[in-house]
Design a protein around this motif. Structure first.
Motif, mmCIF file in Angstrom:
data_model
loop_
_atom_site.group_PDB
_atom_site.id
_atom_site.type_symbol
_atom_site.label_atom_id
_atom_site.label_comp_id
_atom_site.label_asym_id
_atom_site.label_seq_id
_atom_site.Cartn_x
_atom_site.Cartn_y
_atom_site.Cartn_z
ATOM 1 N N GLY B 280 -27.059 22.706 9.385
ATOM 2 C CA GLY B 280 -26.919 24.200 8.320
ATOM 3 C C GLY B 280 -27.172 23.994 7.412
ATOM 4 O O GLY B 280 -28.618 23.923 6.512
ATOM 5 N N ARG B 281 -27.186 21.887 7.229
ATOM 6 C CA ARG B 281 -28.352 21.888 5.702
ATOM 7 C C ARG B 281 -29.243 21.146 6.013
ATOM 8 O O ARG B 281 -30.664 20.030 5.631
ATOM 9 C CB ARG B 281 -27.408 20.891 5.231
ATOM 10 C CG ARG B 281 -25.979 21.283 4.276
ATOM 11 C CD ARG B 281 -26.310 22.658 3.563
ATOM 12 N NE ARG B 281 -27.474 22.296 2.371
ATOM 13 C CZ ARG B 281 -27.583 23.522 1.566
ATOM 14 N NH1 ARG B 281 -27.073 24.634 1.755
ATOM 15 N NH2 ARG B 281 -29.118 22.921 0.491
ATOM 16 N N ASP B 282 -30.042 21.317 8.085
ATOM 17 C CA ASP B 282 -31.128 20.752 7.651
ATOM 18 C C ASP B 282 -33.031 21.457 7.097
ATOM 19 O O ASP B 282 -32.483 22.361 6.879
ATOM 20 C CB ASP B 282 -31.808 20.684 9.112
ATOM 21 C CG ASP B 282 -30.436 19.550 9.908
ATOM 22 O OD1 ASP B 282 -29.948 19.126 9.807
ATOM 23 O OD2 ASP B 282 -30.554 20.069 11.628
ATOM 24 N N ALA B 283 -34.118 20.300 7.204
ATOM 25 C CA ALA B 283 -34.773 20.628 6.500
ATOM 26 C C ALA B 283 -36.219 20.455 7.540
ATOM 27 O O ALA B 283 -35.605 18.843 7.927
ATOM 28 C CB ALA B 283 -35.495 20.675 4.584
ATOM 29 N N VAL B 284 -36.649 21.156 7.407
ATOM 30 C CA VAL B 284 -38.006 20.477 8.500
ATOM 31 C C VAL B 284 -39.585 19.826 7.516
ATOM 32 O O VAL B 284 -39.741 21.148 7.151
ATOM 33 C CB VAL B 284 -38.331 21.225 9.600
ATOM 34 C CG1 VAL B 284 -39.185 21.235 10.744
ATOM 35 C CG2 VAL B 284 -37.118 21.458 10.170
ATOM 36 N N VAL B 285 -39.798 18.286 8.120
ATOM 37 C CA VAL B 285 -41.150 19.017 6.944
ATOM 38 C C VAL B 285 -41.679 18.232 8.237
ATOM 39 O O VAL B 285 -41.661 17.488 9.257
ATOM 40 C CB VAL B 285 -40.886 17.725 6.099
ATOM 41 C CG1 VAL B 285 -42.309 17.423 6.261
ATOM 42 C CG2 VAL B 285 -39.336 18.085 5.477
ATOM 43 N N ARG B 286 -43.413 19.179 8.020
ATOM 44 C CA ARG B 286 -44.909 18.268 8.911
ATOM 45 C C ARG B 286 -44.915 17.382 8.385
ATOM 46 O O ARG B 286 -45.531 17.669 6.650
ATOM 47 C CB ARG B 286 -45.465 19.700 8.705
ATOM 48 C CG ARG B 286 -46.868 19.279 9.758
ATOM 49 C CD ARG B 286 -45.930 19.822 10.905
ATOM 50 N NE ARG B 286 -46.967 20.130 11.954
ATOM 51 C CZ ARG B 286 -47.298 20.123 13.405
ATOM 52 N NH1 ARG B 286 -46.017 19.970 14.237
ATOM 53 N NH2 ARG B 286 -48.157 20.892 13.650
ATOM 54 N N ILE B 287 -45.555 16.416 8.871
ATOM 55 C CA ILE B 287 -46.669 15.630 8.081
ATOM 56 C C ILE B 287 -47.389 14.387 8.960
ATOM 57 O O ILE B 287 -47.618 14.972 9.926
ATOM 58 C CB ILE B 287 -45.425 13.915 8.063
ATOM 59 C CG1 ILE B 287 -44.882 12.668 9.486
ATOM 60 C CG2 ILE B 287 -43.789 14.898 6.677
ATOM 61 C CD1 ILE B 287 -44.671 12.358 8.675
ATOM 62 N N GLY B 288 -47.939 14.026 8.111
ATOM 63 C CA GLY B 288 -48.870 13.501 8.923
ATOM 64 C C GLY B 288 -50.565 12.810 8.089
ATOM 65 O O GLY B 288 -49.691 12.456 6.244
ATOM 66 N N CYS B 289 -49.753 11.511 8.839
ATOM 67 C CA CYS B 289 -50.863 10.275 8.318
ATOM 68 C C CYS B 289 -52.407 9.587 9.358
ATOM 69 O O CYS B 289 -51.891 10.264 10.915
ATOM 70 C CB CYS B 289 -50.055 9.298 7.882
ATOM 71 S SG CYS B 289 -48.566 9.063 9.446
ATOM 72 N N ALA B 290 -52.232 8.629 9.203
ATOM 73 C CA ALA B 290 -53.571 7.865 10.128
ATOM 74 C C ALA B 290 -52.590 7.455 11.716
ATOM 75 O O ALA B 290 -51.393 7.109 11.063
ATOM 76 C CB ALA B 290 -53.631 6.729 9.658
ATOM 77 N N PRO B 291 -53.242 7.836 12.584
ATOM 78 C CA PRO B 291 -51.939 7.668 13.946
ATOM 79 C C PRO B 291 -51.076 6.619 13.964
ATOM 80 O O PRO B 291 -49.668 6.063 13.979
ATOM 81 C CB PRO B 291 -53.013 8.002 14.647
ATOM 82 C CG PRO B 291 -54.022 8.453 14.705
ATOM 83 C CD PRO B 291 -54.315 8.156 13.152
ATOM 84 N N ARG B 292 -51.690 5.376 13.792
ATOM 85 C CA ARG B 292 -50.799 3.934 13.371
ATOM 86 C C ARG B 292 -50.323 3.788 12.603
ATOM 87 O O ARG B 292 -49.601 2.115 12.575
ATOM 88 C CB ARG B 292 -52.036 2.893 13.407
ATOM 89 C CG ARG B 292 -52.778 2.965 14.865
ATOM 90 C CD ARG B 292 -51.938 2.347 16.008
ATOM 91 N NE ARG B 292 -51.905 0.477 16.075
ATOM 92 C CZ ARG B 292 -50.972 0.150 16.871
ATOM 93 N NH1 ARG B 292 -49.785 1.045 17.846
ATOM 94 N NH2 ARG B 292 -50.351 -0.804 16.881
ATOM 95 N N SER B 293 -49.975 4.285 11.221
ATOM 96 C CA SER B 293 -49.365 4.426 10.302
ATOM 97 C C SER B 293 -47.763 5.337 10.864
ATOM 98 O O SER B 293 -46.885 4.666 9.550
ATOM 99 C CB SER B 293 -50.086 4.941 8.865
ATOM 100 O OG SER B 293 -51.072 4.490 8.690
ATOM 101 N N LEU B 294 -48.033 5.799 11.742
ATOM 102 C CA LEU B 294 -46.727 7.310 11.502
ATOM 103 C C LEU B 294 -45.715 6.848 12.255
ATOM 104 O O LEU B 294 -44.368 6.742 11.374
ATOM 105 C CB LEU B 294 -47.371 8.078 12.530
ATOM 106 C CG LEU B 294 -46.055 9.363 13.301
ATOM 107 C CD1 LEU B 294 -46.587 9.584 12.033
ATOM 108 C CD2 LEU B 294 -46.711 10.364 14.033
ATOM 109 N N ALA B 295 -45.655 5.300 13.136
ATOM 110 C CA ALA B 295 -44.022 4.660 13.568
ATOM 111 C C ALA B 295 -43.728 4.628 13.181
ATOM 112 O O ALA B 295 -42.722 4.385 12.531
ATOM 113 C CB ALA B 295 -44.682 3.745 15.447
#
Lengths: 485, 384, 484
Positions: B280-295
């Motif tokens: 109900g109060r969720d927001a979805v964010v799409r993000i991107g960065c260098a693959p090895r920085s993601l985790a």
């Protein structure tokens, strides 16, 4: 004001690849660069990364494509020969790497060969430049003067009788000293040593050859000539070394001093053509490339054209002769004959431009070296790029030559060799000058045999043996210690 | 000033779209299937909505050339069904295609799914576009051939434009053959562990089509392979071996959970730390960065659900709506990009992260193509 | 109007005397790129060594509204680096450092003057490579590849430059520096990086490029197959595609092209075959071997007269050396030639080749064909002799072939770009409105029209010069532009 975005000049989108004739050609009528050869260039640029001056400076006018365009413009009467034209032709090392790289088969070697005499004839050089060039050509082609230069003492004292050298010494003593500093150290005994006129083949004769002993080579690299005679003989060749031979004219050919070069060519032809030999052999890349070119150089001299063609057809680099013997089928007594002792270690072969690019001799020296047991042949990165020696280039263009020398030395060090070999005295001198600059090797380890073992190099790059390939082969055949120089 | 309720126009041909743009004065919203209605900036009030869902259907399909042109309102799922009969597909597996997303909408929102690792997104698959500008100009770019460098690539400008330059009306797509066989291998574990396995996987020659980590307890890495029916089993064995302990082949429905998490469906997700999502109060964010920085970045986000392309650097995270700004900040600090997707309708959080250096350029292009700012107002708030 | 001396001084103050070329003999060597038919001598040639200096140069240009043209290695075949009179050329070949190779993220950061092949050389120690491989890859620069959205033999499977560039640092025509793109496929808003890629130097100058690197395939299988006709070869390509195989590359050469390439490289092509096909597959051992067997079977089915499979990396390199030298090598069999770059839908290959042959016969000129058969990108080479007065006929034939490709539902250019060469043919492919909108996009980047003006889009002076062609100019007719 916004400038108009459209273009002047030839209509855009036109397929016309030729510039119209603007005025009479800037070249004189004696062997100007041939129109067909100029037209072969399609301006694709494949030559750029192989050109030493383009690699150094990144300027179009110091690339083969740019120089050909300048030649084209001069031929079209659009520009004159003095000023920038001469400067950029002078900048060319004449390494001919572009000839190898060109997919269109442009004969840049022929173009340059016809342009340089045009400059010598038609462009007045600065006084300094002229004095220096005259002095160089008063010294190098003369074995006697080179021997004198090799004696202890100041060059000027020894050669004051030579007018060109006296003039340079009087006016520009610094340049003379610079020239002198490039001459390698040599013992008096070696400088004055002579080769036997006739050395018979060991075992059944497989070929009969005559050796061009060279001028610089015979004085400063006499040991290479000795090794060449021994190796050829050990591999079954009768070796003749005519006593009264002179300079082949290579340095002058490459510098555009055409008249004098052609005289030397005629004398060399006359000296060798009557010998009953299978091949005229040289161990100097620069000499070989010009002797193989005599046929072209003298093509319109009716008295000499045929003789020159026949002579050129018989000229071989020593590696070609050996590789041919090794490639013969066993039924025809082929293969390496002399027993070898192992030379273990990493050996880097540097392709001299006048052997690789000018003569297309790349595999043969490697094949010859591979006949030495336990030898590991290693590649040098940027193998096609000139080391900066290029005939007299390192004397007249010392800065560019130094940059190229450093660059080449760096790539050689990266290959971590225990021995460096190359088949041209100019390259040997150039590499000897720049290789030690890198300090001690990170990994100077060598392994293996007792005799013929390449020395470890942990003392520094200055101690890495720097040889002509036949010296290494000679050491292997004789079971001797690998020499240092 | 009071306004009448906005009109909705449902053109059925490109010419009708143009007429609508010319005939209706004022500001226009553009909609397709409505699957990304709440994505990016919240739309400002408009005078009319252009609903392109009736502008639908295949225009030409050339199986031998592996190209198809479609009306922008064509649902991707419908198109895929039609192409499948020819053994072909559009190589795009965006999760919301299953909910009826249209081709034009997928281009405008720059959406893509796990297989973007190999096939890229819509920007890599669209080879021609026709769109309508604010002054009614119908503009075409690209063409019907895969290889084409003639003219500026307007498709790229429209990709991720959220309609700000005007509606797409026609899209030409390059197609790929349907894979003869597909397999999926899963291995459970937290994201850091998955990231190390992915590093080894990407250094291997196995050519995975998709590599995604899904949050959960402890989380799961999914790897998809495609190949021939007789050759794939051997590669699956190599993949299982490479991924190591716990890796095993799973059925294709493993991707359903991925799709659900990506679309932020409430109640389906278990949080990274095992906490339930705040439905109900969720927001979805799409993000991107260098693959090895993601985790490492994901470890710093207060996410309740995550799907993470550990080889692409693109992730979709679900957070409590109060955390959206924190997500933008954390992603920007990692040198990445972020955009808000689904969220509560009343959420007043910035849709975009830090403004890019090219924002003045983007504004200049907007002024050239839509000087009166008629299209999709608000989508790029707070940037422009 | 020549540039005033004070402006030259500004460039000298920025770069130093040595890096500003103004001597007319030296600047002459920059008068054209790989398209030699068009030549314009620039006022100055600037050779900066850093990205900051590039931006500085552009700022001086912007301040004085001086048109500038960026140049890499000058190998372009559409005149994209043709200088502008009264303008400057900004050479980028000295910005030639590989700034970073990041194996874990599989990417590299490059300056624009790095050659295409150097990228792969830098990546190779990590088992990675850079996929786009234009035939001139040993000399062409990544900056030029970005400008032209270069393809190459392997783009059928792997795509073009645009599919392999993550982000760009760009000096805009006002001298400001922006980053387009990001570290991942996820971008912020419209894909301006994608707009810039392939914009032929008209939207700014790229000073830093981040590219994706791919893992070197486990295996590569390359075959060279001879066929009794180009049509038979074309049928093989269709069948390969119909079998659901996506080869890494499918290249075709006809007899004339083979003659030239073999003459230049001695790569081992048959001199007596009407057509040769190079097919390369790559991937995992399992997939590659299975598909390779299928491809060989398809070749046999269509009357393959000789099938040579590269048995070693050297043999593979040889086959490619022959193919990649083909354009330049045509200089061996004809004094002059024009390279075309049209694209047709692959299913119309046979038809278009027949038409080209007929057009060549009618014009009394030979046409050699080298093409990327997998994606329908043709490279007809119109052979002629300028000395024999064939130039105009050849130009007409060449333009006719390009426009034939458009007529068949294709494109004027698959990879060489529009440049100055084909700008006047753009109205054959795009409508007045399409071109006008492209011009508006350009104005968003370059309101003063100083960035590589006269390229890509037709202009009246450029296209009005040719008698009988494109006059009056359509944009002029539409009242969108006026004659200057």
């Amino acid at each position: 004001m916004t400038s108009t975005p459209e273009t002047d000049g030839t209509p855009t989108g036109a397929a016309e690849t030729k510039i119209p004739q603007q005025a009479p050609s800037a070249f004189d009528a004696v062997h100007p660069p041939q129109r067909e050869l100029l037209d072969d260039c399609v301006h694709c640029g494949f030559c750029l990364p192989t050109c030493p001056t383009y690699v150094l400076w990144g300027e179009e006018m110091d690339s083969p494509r740019g120089r050909i365009l300048l030649m084209d413009l001069a031929e079209k009467g659009d520009i004159s020969l003095d000023g920038p034209f001469t400067e950029h032709m002078d900048n060319c090392l004449g390494c001919m790497a572009c000839v190898t790289a060109c997919p269109s088969g442009v004969q840049y070697d022929k173009l340059l060969e016809s342009v340089r005499p045009q400059i010598e004839r038609n462009v007045e050089r600065s006084r300094t430049d002229q004095l220096f060039r005259d002095a160089i050509f008063a010294l190098f082609p003369y074995k006697r003067r080179l021997r004198a230069a090799a004696l202890p003492g100041a060059l000027y004292q020894k050669l004051r009788a030579v007018p060109a050298i006296r003039r340079l010494a009087d006016r520009l003593p610094g340049r003379l000293a610079a020239m002198e500093s490039l001459l390698p150290p040599v013992t008096v005994r070696e400088a004055f040593a002579t080769l036997p006129v006739h050395t018979p083949a060991v075992g059944p004769r497989r070929a009969r050859v005559a050796l061009l002993s060279g001028c610089v080579q015979d004085v400063f690299f006499h040991r290479v000539n000795e090794a060449t005679v021994r190796v050829l003989s050990a591999e079954g060749c009768d070796v003749l070394v005519p006593r009264d031979q002179q300079c082949c004219g290579a340095l002058e050919v490459h510098a555009g001093r055409e008249e004098s070069a052609l005289d030397r060519a005629r004398r060399t032809i006359a000296r060798f053509e009557t010998l009953d030999v299978d091949a005229v052999v040289t161990n100097v890349a620069g000499c070989g490339s010009s002797m193989k070119d005599y046929g072209h150089l003298l093509a319109d001299d009716p008295a000499w054209a045929e003789r020159a063609r026949a002579f050129s057809a018989r000229c071989r680099d020593v590696h070609e002769v050996l590789a041919d013997l090794y490639a013969r089928p066993e039924s025809e007594d082929g293969g390496p004959r002399a027993p070898r002792t192992p030379v273990s270690g990493r050996v880097a072969y540097h392709d001299a431009c006048h052997l690789g690019h000018a003569q297309g001799v790349r595999n043969q020296p490697r094949e010859v070296l591979r006949t030495i047991p336990e030898l590991e042949l290693v590649d040098i990165a940027e193998a096609s790029l000139c080391c900066g020696s290029a005939g007299i280039y390192n004397m007249i263009m010392p800065d560019a030559a130094a940059e190229l020398g450093e660059r080449k030395a760096g790539k050689i060090r990266d290959a971590r060799p225990d021995v460096v070999v190359t088949a041209n005295p100019g390259c040997l001198l150039q590499i000897a000058k720049y290789l030690p600059g890198g300090g001690a090797t990170a990994d100077g380890t060598t392994t293996g045999g007792s005799t013929g073992r390449a020395p470890a190099v942990d003392a520094g790059w200055g101690d890495v043996p720097l040889l002509h390939p036949v010296q290494l082969l000679d050491a292997s055949i004789r079971g001797a210690e690998v020499p240092h120089r | 000033m009071t306004r009448a309720a906005p009109t909705t126009l449902r053109p059925t041909t490109p010419a009708e779209v143009r007429d609508a743009v010319l005939d209706v004065p004022g500001r226009l919203a553009i909609s397709g299937a409505g699957t990304a209605r709440h994505w990016a900036g919240r739309p400002d009030a408009v005078d009319a909505t252009l609903d392109l869902s009736a502008l639908s259907g295949v225009i030409t399909h050339n199986p031998g050339d592996m190209t198809v042109s479609v009306h922008a309102g064509t649902p991707l799922a419908d198109l895929q069904a039609e192409l499948a009969g020819h053994g072909q597909r559009l190589a795009l597996d965006a999760a919301r295609a299953g909910r009826g997303a249209t081709v034009g909408g997928l281009v405008a929102t720059a959406d893509a799914g796990p297989s973007a690792l190999i096939y890229g997104g819509m920007r890599d698959l669209v080879i021609g576009t026709t769109s309508v500008l604010a002054d009614g100009t119908m503009v075409r770019s690209g063409g019907h051939v895969i290889k084409n460098v003639a003219g500026y690539d307007m498709a790229k400008l429209l990709h991720g434009s959220y309609g700000t330059f005007g509606p797409l009306v026609e899209v030409v797509l390059r197609l790929h053959p349907v894979a003869k066989a597909t397999a999926c291998v899963a291995v459970d574990g937290p994201v850091d562990d998955a990231a190390e396995r992915v590093l080894a996987l990407m250094a291997s020659p196995l050519e995975p089509i998709a590599v995604e980590w899904l949050s959960g307890d402890p989380g799961r890495l999914l790897v998809r392979l495609e190949g021939g029916t007789s050759t794939l089993p051997a590669r699956v064995r190599r993949l299982v071996e490479l991924l190591g302990d716990g890796a095993r082949e799973v059925g294709p429905d493993a991707w359903d959970e991925h799709a659900a998490l990506t679309t932020g469906e409430p109640g389906r997700a278990a949080g990274v730390g095992g906490a339930a999502g705040a439905a109900g109060r969720d927001a979805v964010v799409r993000i991107g960065c260098a693959p090895r920085s993601l985790a490492p970045l994901l470890g710093r986000l207060p996410a309740t659900a995550v799907t993470a392309g550990l080889a692409t650097g693109v992730a979709t995270v679900t957070v409590h709506d109060a955390s959206v700004t924190d997500v933008h900040d954390a992603v920007a600090a990692a040198g990445g990009t972020s955009v808000l997707r689904d969220r509560p309708a009343d959420l007043d959080a910035p849709a975009w992260g830090a403004a890019p250096s090219a924002l003045p350029l983007l504004t200049a292009i907007k002024n050239q193509l839509d000087p009166e700012a008629r299209f999709a107002p608000g989508r790029f708030a707070p940037w422009m | 109007m020549p540039l005033a001396a004070p402006i030259r001084d500004e460039f000298v103050a920025l770069l130093g005397e040595r890096d500003v070329l103004s001597d007319p003999v030296r600047t002459r060597t920059y008068e054209c790129d790989g398209l030699t038919g068009s030549r314009v001598v620039p006022e100055l040639v600037l050779l900066p060594r850093t990205a900051d200096d590039v931006a500085g140069c552009v700022r001086v240009c912007a301040r004085h509204r001086i048109p500038f043209v960026a140049r890499g290695a000058g190998t372009g075949l559409s005149g994209g680096a043709l200088p502008v009179a009264d303008g400057v050329v900004i050479g980028l070949n000295r910005l030639n450092r590989v700034l970073e190779v990041d194996p874990e993220n599989r990417r590299a950061v490059l300056e624009p003057g790095v050659t295409n092949l150097e990228i792969t050389a830098a990546a190779a120690p990590h088992g990675l490579y850079y996929a786009p491989d234009p035939s001139s890859q040993q000399v062409c620069t990544i900056g030029g590849n970005v400008a032209e959205n270069s393809g190459g033999a392997h783009c059928l499977k792997y795509g073009f430059t645009t599919n392999h560039v993550l982000s760009l640092e760009v000096v805009l025509p006002d001298g400001s520096v922006v980053t387009l793109g990001s570290d991942s496929a996820e971008q912020s808003g419209p894909d301006l990086r994608g707009v810039f890629l392939g914009s032929e130097g008209t939207l700014g100058i790229v000073t830093k490029i981040t590219v994706r690197l791919l893992r070197t395939p486990e295996v590569m299988r390359t075959l060279l197959a001879d066929f009794p006709s180009v049509a038979a070869g074309g049928q093989v390509v269709s069948d390969i595609v119909a079998a659901g195989i996506v080869p890494a590359a499918v290249e075709m050469m006809d007899a004339l092209a083979i003659e030239a390439a073999e003459g230049a490289t001695g790569a081992g092509y048959s001199l007596d075959t009407p057509a040769a096909l190079v097919v390369e597959l790559d991937g995992t051992v399992e997939e590659c071997e299975e598909q390779f067997a299928q491809v060989k079977e398809i070749c046999d089915r269509h009357g393959c007269t000789r099938l040579h499979v590269a048995g070693s990396p050297e043999e593979r390199a040889n086959i490619w050396r022959g193919r990649k030298a083909a354009f330049a090598a045509v200089g061996r069999i004809s004094p002059d030639y024009i390279v075309q770059d049209g694209v047709v839908p692959r299913t119309r290959l046979s038809e278009v080749l027949e038409r080209i042959e007929a057009m060549g016969t009618e014009a009394g000129l030979r046409v050699a064909n080298v093409f990327h058969a997998g994606d329908g990108n043709l490279h007809p080479l119109v052979l002629f002799s300028a000395a024999d007065g064939e130039t105009e006929r050849a130009e007409r034939l060449s333009a006719g072939i390009a426009e034939l490709c458009v007529e068949m539902g294709g494109s004027l250019s698959g990879e060489h770009g529009i440049g100055t060469d084909k700008a006047c043919s753009m109205p054959a492919m795009f409508g007045v409105d399409d071109l006008a909108v492209m011009d508006r996009v350009r104005a968003g980047f370059d309101p003063d029209h100083i960035c590589n003006p006269g390229k890509l889009l037709p202009t009246p002076r450029l296209c009005g010069e040719k008698p009988g062609r494109y006059r009056p100019h359509p944009l002029e007719e539409a009242g969108l532009i006026e004659r200057l």
